[in-house]
Write a protein that holds these residues in place. Structure first.
Motif, PDB file in Angstrom:
ATOM      1  N   ARG A  39       0.841  -1.207   0.000  1.00 42.67           N
ATOM      2  CA  ARG A  39       0.000   0.000   0.000  1.00 42.67           C
ATOM      3  C   ARG A  39       0.874   1.253   0.000  1.00 42.67           C
ATOM      4  NH1 ARG A  39      -5.360  -0.502   1.664  1.00 42.67           N
ATOM      5  NH2 ARG A  39      -5.995  -2.665   1.845  1.00 42.67           N
ATOM      6  N   ARG A 108       7.525  -6.642  -6.219  1.00 41.30           N
ATOM      7  CA  ARG A 108       7.537  -7.809  -5.320  1.00 41.30           C
ATOM      8  C   ARG A 108       8.963  -8.174  -4.926  1.00 41.30           C
ATOM      9  NH1 ARG A 108       2.539  -9.382  -4.496  1.00 41.30           N
ATOM     10  NH2 ARG A 108       3.325 -10.775  -2.912  1.00 41.30           N
ATOM     11  N   ASP A 130       1.776 -14.236   0.575  1.00 40.52           N
ATOM     12  CA  ASP A 130       2.762 -15.206   0.075  1.00 40.52           C
ATOM     13  C   ASP A 130       3.866 -15.453   1.094  1.00 40.52           C
ATOM     14  OD1 ASP A 130       3.741 -12.623   0.008  1.00 40.52           O
ATOM     15  OD2 ASP A 130       4.978 -12.948  -1.762  1.00 40.52           O
ATOM     16  N   ARG A 186      -2.803 -14.298  -9.968  1.00 35.67           N
ATOM     17  CA  ARG A 186      -1.635 -13.632 -10.555  1.00 35.67           C
ATOM     18  C   ARG A 186      -0.494 -14.643 -10.743  1.00 35.67           C
ATOM     19  NH1 ARG A 186      -0.612 -10.353  -5.172  1.00 35.67           N
ATOM     20  NH2 ARG A 186       0.437 -11.980  -4.010  1.00 35.67           N
TER      21      ARG A 186
END
Ligand code: DC
Length: 225
Positions: A39, A108, A130, A186
């Motif tokens: 975020r 990521r 994850d 994804r």
């Protein structure tokens, strides 16, 4: 005594942040909210006037971000360049844009690198999507926290209306369903339950019950209490 690494994954609105923070408090561990990290990158991207689909520029924002996460009196404070963005990262606009940013491979990579550094030698509770599958595959305890979509939408609705936002419950449920789909489908690090994670369904559990369930698992596994 060995300090554990506890990974808590699950979909939006399952109660991860609240439960993970309380588990960390009870054990005297550090709580790391990885959703807040994605975020914050989204917020910084918007602040810089960069489009969230400009993959290269967004990844550069993530690599350069000066992010601080601290837990103060039961709340995680998020700062970028010393600006407090704790509330600014929880607006409907950021909710809408964050899925695209968190699908960016460069973002990521930068966040996972930071998360592994933060987990350090243990004594952490990290929540996300994850963590047990990808960020900390060797975590001592892995929890997959979930709840029905209606219950999760209702919780988000309470959270947002409480802050004064005028949101529609049905729209919110639709948005969460879209986010679930994006998170689960994804290509990179999708949201799935790790093979060795314990499923905790919070649909009919209070926060306190969910916390106790996880503490009990920690106790059974490692006698930390
Ligand atoms: O948990 P949250 O709603 O604050 O997460 C915000 C977004 O970040 C959500 O769309 C999923 C994404 N996210 C992620 O891809 N990986 C994580 N480890 C944590 C969050």
């Amino acid at each position: 005594m060995k300090k554990l690494i506890i990974a808590i994954d699950g979909p939006a609105g399952a109660g991860k942040s609240t439960v993970a923070r309380l588990v960390a408090e009870r054990l005297g561990y550090t709580y790391i909210d990885t959703g807040a990290m994605y975020r914050a990158v989204t917020w910084d991207t918007v602040r810089r006037g960069i489009a969230v689909d400009d993959a290269e520029k967004v990844a550069a924002v993530a690599r350069a971000i000066n992010l601080q996460l601290t837990t103060v009196t039961g709340k995680t404070l998020v700062k970028v360049d010393d600006t407090d963005i704790t509330d600014a990262i929880r607006t409907p606009e950021i909710n809408r844009l964050v899925a695209e940013v968190s699908q960016n491979g460069g973002v990521r990579e930068a966040m996972v690198h930071l998360q592994r550094q933060l987990a350090g030698l243990g004594g952490v509770v990290m929540d996300g999507r994850d963590i047990g599958t990808h960020v900390l595959p060797n975590a001592d305890i892995k929890i997959f926290l979930t709840a029905s979509i209606a219950e999760r939408a209702h919780r988000r609705w309470l959270e947002l209306t409480d802050k004064g936002f005028n949101v529609d419950l049905a729209e919110l449920q639709e948005e969460i369903a879209c986010r679930d789909k994006a998170d689960c489908e994804r290509a990179i690090a999708p949201l799935i339950q790790a093979a060795d994670a314990v499923l905790v369904d919070t649909t009919y559990l209070t926060v306190a019950q969910a916390v106790e369930t996880i503490l009990q698992l920690c106790e059974e596994k490692s006698g930390v209490l």
